[in-house]
Design an enzyme around this catalytic site. Structure first.
Site, PDB file in Angstrom:
ATOM      1  N   GLY A 121      17.845  65.249 -31.196  1.00 44.95           N
ATOM      2  CA  GLY A 121      16.587  65.788 -30.651  1.00 44.95           C
ATOM      3  C   GLY A 121      16.229  65.202 -29.291  1.00 44.95           C
ATOM      4  O   GLY A 121      15.100  65.342 -28.835  1.00 44.95           O
TER       5      GLY A 121
ATOM      6  N   ARG B 294       6.549  78.100 -34.990  1.00 41.66           N
ATOM      7  CA  ARG B 294       7.441  79.232 -35.240  1.00 41.66           C
ATOM      8  C   ARG B 294       8.062  79.111 -36.622  1.00 41.66           C
ATOM      9  O   ARG B 294       8.314  80.073 -37.298  1.00 41.66           O
ATOM     10  CB  ARG B 294       8.522  79.294 -34.170  1.00 41.66           C
ATOM     11  CG  ARG B 294       8.167  80.336 -33.106  1.00 41.66           C
ATOM     12  CD  ARG B 294       9.279  80.539 -32.141  1.00 41.66           C
ATOM     13  NE  ARG B 294       9.342  79.430 -31.211  1.00 41.66           N
ATOM     14  CZ  ARG B 294      10.358  79.202 -30.390  1.00 41.66           C
ATOM     15  NH1 ARG B 294      11.402  79.977 -30.399  1.00 41.66           N
ATOM     16  NH2 ARG B 294      10.344  78.189 -29.559  1.00 41.66           N
ATOM     17  N   ARG B 295       8.376  77.865 -36.997  1.00 42.71           N
ATOM     18  CA  ARG B 295       8.925  77.618 -38.336  1.00 42.71           C
ATOM     19  C   ARG B 295       8.422  76.257 -38.804  1.00 42.71           C
ATOM     20  O   ARG B 295       8.083  75.407 -37.957  1.00 42.71           O
ATOM     21  CB  ARG B 295      10.448  77.692 -38.337  1.00 42.71           C
ATOM     22  CG  ARG B 295      11.137  76.672 -37.471  1.00 42.71           C
ATOM     23  CD  ARG B 295      12.612  76.967 -37.330  1.00 42.71           C
ATOM     24  NE  ARG B 295      12.856  78.003 -36.351  1.00 42.71           N
ATOM     25  CZ  ARG B 295      12.964  77.777 -35.035  1.00 42.71           C
ATOM     26  NH1 ARG B 295      12.849  76.558 -34.559  1.00 42.71           N
ATOM     27  NH2 ARG B 295      13.178  78.753 -34.186  1.00 42.71           N
TER      28      ARG B 295
ATOM     29  N   ALA C   7       0.080  75.852 -34.343  1.00 41.18           N
ATOM     30  CA  ALA C   7       0.898  77.054 -34.131  1.00 41.18           C
ATOM     31  C   ALA C   7       2.347  76.628 -34.200  1.00 41.18           C
ATOM     32  O   ALA C   7       2.773  75.735 -33.465  1.00 41.18           O
ATOM     33  CB  ALA C   7       0.590  77.675 -32.767  1.00 41.18           C
TER      34      ALA C   7
ATOM     35  N   LYS D 276      10.588  64.778 -13.752  1.00 39.17           N
ATOM     36  CA  LYS D 276       9.818  63.544 -13.998  1.00 39.17           C
ATOM     37  C   LYS D 276       9.601  62.769 -12.700  1.00 39.17           C
ATOM     38  O   LYS D 276       8.522  62.223 -12.464  1.00 39.17           O
ATOM     39  CB  LYS D 276      10.555  62.691 -15.030  1.00 39.17           C
ATOM     40  CG  LYS D 276      10.648  63.378 -16.400  1.00 39.17           C
ATOM     41  CD  LYS D 276      11.648  62.689 -17.299  1.00 39.17           C
ATOM     42  CE  LYS D 276      11.771  63.362 -18.653  1.00 39.17           C
ATOM     43  NZ  LYS D 276      12.927  62.930 -19.423  1.00 39.17           N
TER      44      LYS D 276
ATOM     45  N   VAL E 269       8.488  66.745 -30.988  1.00 40.98           N
ATOM     46  CA  VAL E 269       7.321  65.987 -30.505  1.00 40.98           C
ATOM     47  C   VAL E 269       6.055  66.405 -31.273  1.00 40.98           C
ATOM     48  O   VAL E 269       5.223  65.563 -31.628  1.00 40.98           O
ATOM     49  CB  VAL E 269       7.134  66.178 -28.982  1.00 40.98           C
ATOM     50  CG1 VAL E 269       5.954  65.355 -28.478  1.00 40.98           C
ATOM     51  CG2 VAL E 269       8.406  65.789 -28.233  1.00 40.98           C
TER      52      VAL E 269
HETATM   53  N1  HSE Z   1      15.670  65.537 -22.645  1.00 45.59           N
HETATM   54  C1  HSE Z   1      14.809  64.461 -22.303  1.00 45.59           C
HETATM   55  C2  HSE Z   1      15.620  63.200 -22.234  1.00 45.59           C
HETATM   56  C3  HSE Z   1      13.721  64.336 -23.343  1.00 45.59           C
HETATM   57  O1  HSE Z   1      16.751  63.173 -22.712  1.00 45.59           O
HETATM   58  O2  HSE Z   1      15.157  62.212 -21.670  1.00 45.59           O
HETATM   59  C4  HSE Z   1      12.562  63.516 -22.893  1.00 45.59           C
HETATM   60  O3  HSE Z   1      11.937  64.050 -21.786  1.00 45.59           O
END
Ligand code: HSE
Length: 434
Positions: free
Chosen positions: A185, A45-46, A43, A203, A14
Site C-alpha cells: 500500500g 467504493r468498497r 463514502a 511534495k 489512509v
Molecule cells: N506513494 C507514496 C510514497 C505514498 O511511496 O511515498 C505517500 O505519499
C-alpha cells in the site's frame, strides 16, 4: 460541547487508517481538540476489511458527504486530480473545512483551492500530503517561521526509497521490489508517479512554497526517475564513499529557486544517506537554525492517518477563530508571496558524478580532462577500473566540483563525441548537504 462531525471520502489505506485511529484514540484526541471528533458519514467504493465501521452511515457517493449539512469537516482521501478537485471545491463552497492527504491536488490546484478557501473563510489542511506521518509542513510553516530558509532536501517518496534500499542491500530486481511496495500500500495508483519522481515533485512543490513563500508551481519542477539507475553506479558510488538517493531539492539562490527531483549521490556518512526502506526524511536548512532533519514513515495506513488526524485536531481548535488570524495555508500571508522565479534545470548548480565508457587507448583520459577544464569544470576525483571482460571498455568515473548544469550539458556533449568514448555518459548529480 457537541462533537465535530467529520465525513471521510475514501476508505482505502489512509481512509481506513484515519477511521481506526480516530476510533481507537477518541478520548485522547478529544482531550487535545477540546471536543470530540465523530465520523458522521463515510463514502466508500468498497468496504475496507481492516475497518469495523459499525453503525457509521455509509454511502458510495462522495458528493453526498460534501453536501451533507451535518458535516463540518470533509476529509478527502480519494486521490487524483479530477473528482478530488471538484469535491474539495464544492466542500469549500458549502462552507466546510477540508483535510486532505492529496499531494497531487495541492501541488497542481492548490493556488486555486486556497484562494477559494480564503474567500469562504475555511481551512484546508494538508499535512499528510508530504512525507506521510512526519509533521514537516507544521515544522516548516510554524516551527521555523523565524528563518530565511536556504534549502530543503528530502527523501520524500517511500516507494522509491524502498526500491533503492532493497536493490542496494539485497541485489533484488526493480520490478520485484515495486510489486511488494504496491502490495504493502505504499505505491501510488500509478506507480510511475513514484519511480519517475512525479510524486516527489508534488511534495517538493508544496515544501518549496511554504519554505520560500512562493506560489505552488508544480509545472516548473524538474523530475528525473530512478528507473535507469544501474547496480554498477550504485557500487561505484559506494566505493567513492557515497549513497545514491532519490532526492527532492529546493534551494533559494539569488537568481531564483531550484526545484528538482533526481537520483543524487550523498556522502555516506550523512544521516539522510542512511534513511532506508519506506522511511522518509527531510532536511531543512534555515539561516538561524542551521540544518534540521525530520525523519519518519513516509507512507502507510496509520503513519499517514497520524497526520490526517493531527490536521483534524488543528481544524477543530481553529474553526471558531477569526479566519484572518489563522496560520496562512502556504505559511506566508497570501498578499506577501514572492515572484522569485523557479529556475530551469540548466540554470541549477550541483556537483556531478560522471561514468564514461572509454576505449583502452592512450590519451583518452587527457582528452576528457581537457574538455572539462576548458569549460571551467574542476575535477574532484577520478577512478578508473579494469577493462570490462565483455566489451574491453574501461569505466572511468569522475566526481566534479559544483558547476552550472548548462556547462555540464555542453561538456557531456563534447565527451560523447570523442572517438575514445563509447555510448552515453552517465551523469548523476552530487549534493554534499553541508
Ligand atoms: N506513494 C507514496 C510514497 C505514498 O511511496 O511515498 C505517500 O505519499
Amino acid at each position: 460541547m457537541k462533537p465535530v462531525k467529520v465525513g471521510i471520502c475514501g476508505l482505502g489505506t489512509v481512509g481506513g487508517g484515519t477511521f481506526n485511529v480516530l476510533k481507537r484514540n477518541a478520548e485522547e484526541i478529544a482531550r487535545r481538540a477540546g471536543r470530540g471528533i465523530e465520523v458522521a458519514q463515510i463514502a466508500q467504493r468498497r468496504p475496507n476489511p481492516k475497518c469495523d465501521t459499525g453503525i457509521t452511515p455509509i454511502t458510495d457517493d462522495v458528493f453526498a458527504v460534501v453536501d451533507n449539512p451535518e458535516i463540518d469537516v470533509v476529509v478527502e482521501l480519494i486521490g487524483g486530480y479530477t473528482v478530488a478537485r471538484e469535491l474539495v471545491m464544492r466542500a469549500i463552497s458549502n462552507g466546510k473545512h477540508v483535510v486532505t492527504a492529496n499531494k497531487a491536488l495541492i501541488a497542481v490546484h492548490g493556488n486555486e483551492i486556497f484562494a477559494k478557501a480564503r474567500e469562504k473563510g475555511v481551512i484546508v489542511a494538508f499535512e499528510a500530503s508530504v512525507a506521510g506521518g512526519i509533521p514537516v509542513i507544521k515544522a516548516v510553516r510554524e516551527g521555523l517561521a523565524a528563518n530565511r530558509i536556504n534549502w530543503v532536501a528530502g527523501i520524500i517518496n517511500g516507494t522509491g526509497n524502498f526500491i533503492l534500499t532493497e536493490m542496494r542491500e539485497k541485489g533484488r530486481a526493480f520490478e520485484d521490489v515495486l510489486k511488494e511496495a504496491q502490495a504493502l500500500g505504499y505505491a501510488e495508483a500509478d506507480p510511475t508517479f513514484d519511480v519517475e519522481g512525479i510524486d516527489a515533485a508534488h511534495k517538493l512543490t508544496i515544501l518549496a512554497s511554504i519554505a520560500f513563500g512562493i506560489p505552488l508551481q508544480f509545472d516548473k519542477a524538474y523530475t528525473e526517475g530512478i528507473t535507469t539507475l544501474t547496480t554498477a553506479d550504485v557500487g561505484y558510488a559506494e566505493a567513492l564513499g557515497y549513497r545514491i538517493k532519490h532526492l527532492g531539492i529546493a534551494r533559494s539562490t539569488e537568481k531564483g529557486i531550484e526545484l528538482r527531483v533526481h537520483p543524487t549521490l550523498i556522502p555516506a556518512d550523512r544521516l539522510i544517506a542512511n534513511v532506508n526502506g519506506v522511511m522518509n526524511a527531510v532536511m531543512v536548512n534555515g539561516d538561524a537554525v542551521g540544518s534540521t532533519l525530520f525523519y519518519g514513515a513516509g507512507a502507510g495506513m496509520e503513519p499517514t492517518a497520524s497526520s490526517v488526524v493531527a490536521d483534524l485536531v488543528d481544524v477543530v481548535r481553529a474553526m471558531t477563530s477569526d479566519p484572518e488570524n489563522r496560520v496562512p495555508h502556504l505559511a506566508f500571508q497570501p498578499d506577501a508571496l514572492s515572484d522569485h522565479p523557479v529556475l530551469p534545470i540548466e540554470a541549477c548548480e550541483s556537483a556531478y558524478y560522471l561514468r564514461i565508457q572509454a576505449k583502452d587507448h592512450p590519451g583518452v583520459l587527457a582528452q576528457v580532462a581537457s574538455i572539462l577544464s576548458e569549460r571551467g569544470i574542476n575535477i574532484e576525483s577520478i577512478m578508473q577500473k579494469e577493462a570490462e571482460e565483455h566489451d574491453g571498455l574501461i569505466p572511468m568515473i569522475l566526481l566534479t566540483h559544483r558547476v552550472h548544469e548548462q556547462h555540464m550539458n555542453e561538456a557531456i556533449k563534447a565527451l560523447e563525441s570523442l572517438e575514445g568514448v563509447v555510448g552515453a555518459v552517465v551523469r548523476i548529480r552530487v549534493e554534499h548537504l553541508n
